[in-house]
Design a protein around this motif. Structure first.
Motif, short mmCIF file in Angstrom:
data_model
loop_
_atom_site.label_atom_id
_atom_site.label_comp_id
_atom_site.label_asym_id
_atom_site.label_seq_id
_atom_site.Cartn_x
_atom_site.Cartn_y
_atom_site.Cartn_z
N GLY A 131 41.91 42.62 36.24
CA GLY A 131 40.86 43.47 35.72
C GLY A 131 40.05 44.03 36.88
O GLY A 131 39.81 43.34 37.87
N VAL A 132 39.66 45.30 36.77
CA VAL A 132 38.90 45.95 37.84
C VAL A 132 37.64 46.57 37.24
O VAL A 132 37.69 47.20 36.19
CB VAL A 132 39.73 47.06 38.53
N ALA A 133 36.52 46.37 37.95
CA ALA A 133 35.25 46.99 37.56
C ALA A 133 34.65 47.67 38.79
O ALA A 133 35.03 47.37 39.92
CB ALA A 133 34.29 45.94 37.01
N ILE A 134 33.73 48.57 38.54
CA ILE A 134 33.09 49.30 39.62
C ILE A 134 31.58 49.31 39.40
O ILE A 134 31.10 49.23 38.27
CB ILE A 134 33.65 50.75 39.70
N GLY A 135 30.87 49.41 40.50
CA GLY A 135 29.42 49.53 40.43
C GLY A 135 28.91 49.95 41.80
O GLY A 135 29.68 50.03 42.76
N ASN A 136 27.61 50.24 41.88
CA ASN A 136 27.04 50.55 43.18
C ASN A 136 25.72 49.83 43.36
O ASN A 136 25.11 49.37 42.39
CB ASN A 136 26.93 52.06 43.41
N THR A 137 25.31 49.75 44.60
CA THR A 137 24.12 48.95 44.93
C THR A 137 22.82 49.68 44.59
O THR A 137 21.76 49.09 44.69
CB THR A 137 24.13 48.57 46.43
N LEU A 138 22.91 50.94 44.18
CA LEU A 138 21.70 51.67 43.81
C LEU A 138 21.25 51.29 42.40
O LEU A 138 20.15 50.83 42.19
CB LEU A 138 21.93 53.19 43.91
N ILE A 139 22.15 51.47 41.42
CA ILE A 139 21.75 51.17 40.04
C ILE A 139 22.12 49.75 39.61
O ILE A 139 21.63 49.27 38.60
CB ILE A 139 22.30 52.21 39.03
N LYS A 140 23.00 49.09 40.36
CA LYS A 140 23.37 47.69 40.10
C LYS A 140 23.82 47.46 38.65
O LYS A 140 23.43 46.50 38.01
CB LYS A 140 22.20 46.76 40.45
N GLN A 141 24.65 48.39 38.17
CA GLN A 141 25.23 48.25 36.83
C GLN A 141 26.75 48.27 36.96
O GLN A 141 27.31 49.23 37.47
CB GLN A 141 24.78 49.40 35.92
N ALA A 142 27.40 47.22 36.50
CA ALA A 142 28.85 47.13 36.56
C ALA A 142 29.48 47.82 35.36
O ALA A 142 28.97 47.72 34.25
CB ALA A 142 29.27 45.66 36.59
N GLN A 143 30.58 48.53 35.60
CA GLN A 143 31.32 49.22 34.55
C GLN A 143 32.80 48.83 34.62
O GLN A 143 33.37 48.86 35.71
CB GLN A 143 31.23 50.74 34.74
N PRO A 144 33.43 48.51 33.49
CA PRO A 144 34.88 48.29 33.51
C PRO A 144 35.57 49.56 34.02
O PRO A 144 35.14 50.66 33.68
CB PRO A 144 35.23 48.03 32.05
N LEU A 145 36.60 49.39 34.84
CA LEU A 145 37.29 50.55 35.41
C LEU A 145 38.73 50.66 34.91
O LEU A 145 39.12 51.66 34.35
CB LEU A 145 37.25 50.49 36.94
N THR A 146 39.51 49.62 35.14
CA THR A 146 40.93 49.69 34.75
C THR A 146 41.51 48.28 34.74
O THR A 146 40.88 47.33 35.18
CB THR A 146 41.72 50.60 35.72
N ILE A 147 42.73 48.19 34.25
CA ILE A 147 43.49 46.94 34.29
C ILE A 147 44.81 47.22 34.99
O ILE A 147 45.53 48.14 34.61
CB ILE A 147 43.76 46.37 32.88
N ILE A 148 45.08 46.46 36.03
CA ILE A 148 46.34 46.58 36.77
C ILE A 148 47.33 45.59 36.16
O ILE A 148 47.04 44.40 36.09
CB ILE A 148 46.12 46.30 38.27
N SER A 149 48.46 46.11 35.72
CA SER A 149 49.42 45.21 35.09
C SER A 149 50.84 45.41 35.63
O SER A 149 51.82 45.18 34.93
CB SER A 149 49.39 45.38 33.57
N ALA A 150 50.94 45.84 36.89
CA ALA A 150 52.26 45.97 37.53
C ALA A 150 52.93 44.59 37.54
O ALA A 150 52.26 43.56 37.63
CB ALA A 150 52.09 46.50 38.94
N THR A 151 54.24 44.58 37.43
CA THR A 151 54.95 43.31 37.31
C THR A 151 55.23 42.64 38.65
O THR A 151 55.42 41.44 38.70
CB THR A 151 56.28 43.50 36.55
N THR A 152 55.25 43.41 39.73
CA THR A 152 55.54 42.81 41.04
C THR A 152 54.27 42.78 41.89
O THR A 152 53.33 43.57 41.67
CB THR A 152 56.60 43.62 41.80
N ASN A 153 54.26 41.90 42.87
CA ASN A 153 53.14 41.82 43.81
C ASN A 153 52.97 43.13 44.56
O ASN A 153 51.86 43.62 44.73
CB ASN A 153 53.39 40.68 44.79
N ASP A 154 54.11 43.70 45.01
CA ASP A 154 54.05 44.98 45.72
C ASP A 154 53.46 46.07 44.84
O ASP A 154 52.67 46.89 45.29
CB ASP A 154 55.44 45.40 46.22
#
Length: 130
Positions: free
Chosen positions: A15-38
């Motif tokens: 799971g990936v989320a994004i935010g910034n140090t100005l407003i300090k609010q986290a937002q869901p961004l995306t889910i990485i579900s690739a099957t290989t490490n690469d």
């Protein structure tokens, strides 16, 4: 202002989320579900080059008493790989308390929301210390 990316690392999905140090609010961004490490690291590389985060926050799971388990070790390794491959500072955040919120909704793909909770916890913790 700095952009931060947060990760809820899992063996099947990240799971990936994004935010910034100005407003300090986290937002869901995306889910990485690739099957290989690469494949996972290729997707991570795209996100890191797109958002150029100042830091990556990685949730660190452990037993309720703080004892480490297999996923604790895997999350530490993941954080080290993020730092090593992309040269971005990584910060580990104790996710024991955030997982209680997430546990109620298991079965759904909410890894990005879990990452947002981890990032919000980071913002809240660092805000108290500044």
């Amino acid at each position: 202002m700095e952009t931060l990316l947060a990760f809820d690392f899992g063996l099947k999905r990240i799971g990936v989320a994004i935010g910034n140090t100005l407003i300090k609010q986290a937002q869901p961004l995306t889910i990485i579900s690739a099957t290989t490490n690469d494949g996972k690291f290729a997707e991570l590389g795209k996100l890191i080059s797109e958002w150029t985060p100042a830091r990556c926050i990685v949730g660190l799971p452990s037993h309720p008493d703080g004892a480490e388990h297999e996923m604790t070790v895997r999350c530490r390794r993941f954080a080290n790989q993020l730092h090593g491959r992309f040269g971005v500072e990584t910060v580990l955040v104790d996710e024991r308390y955030s997982s209680a919120v997430i546990e109620q909704r298991r079965g759904e793909h909410i890894d990005d929301e879990a990452a947002a909770i981890i990032l919000q916890q980071y913002f809240d913790d660092t805000h108290e210390h500044n």
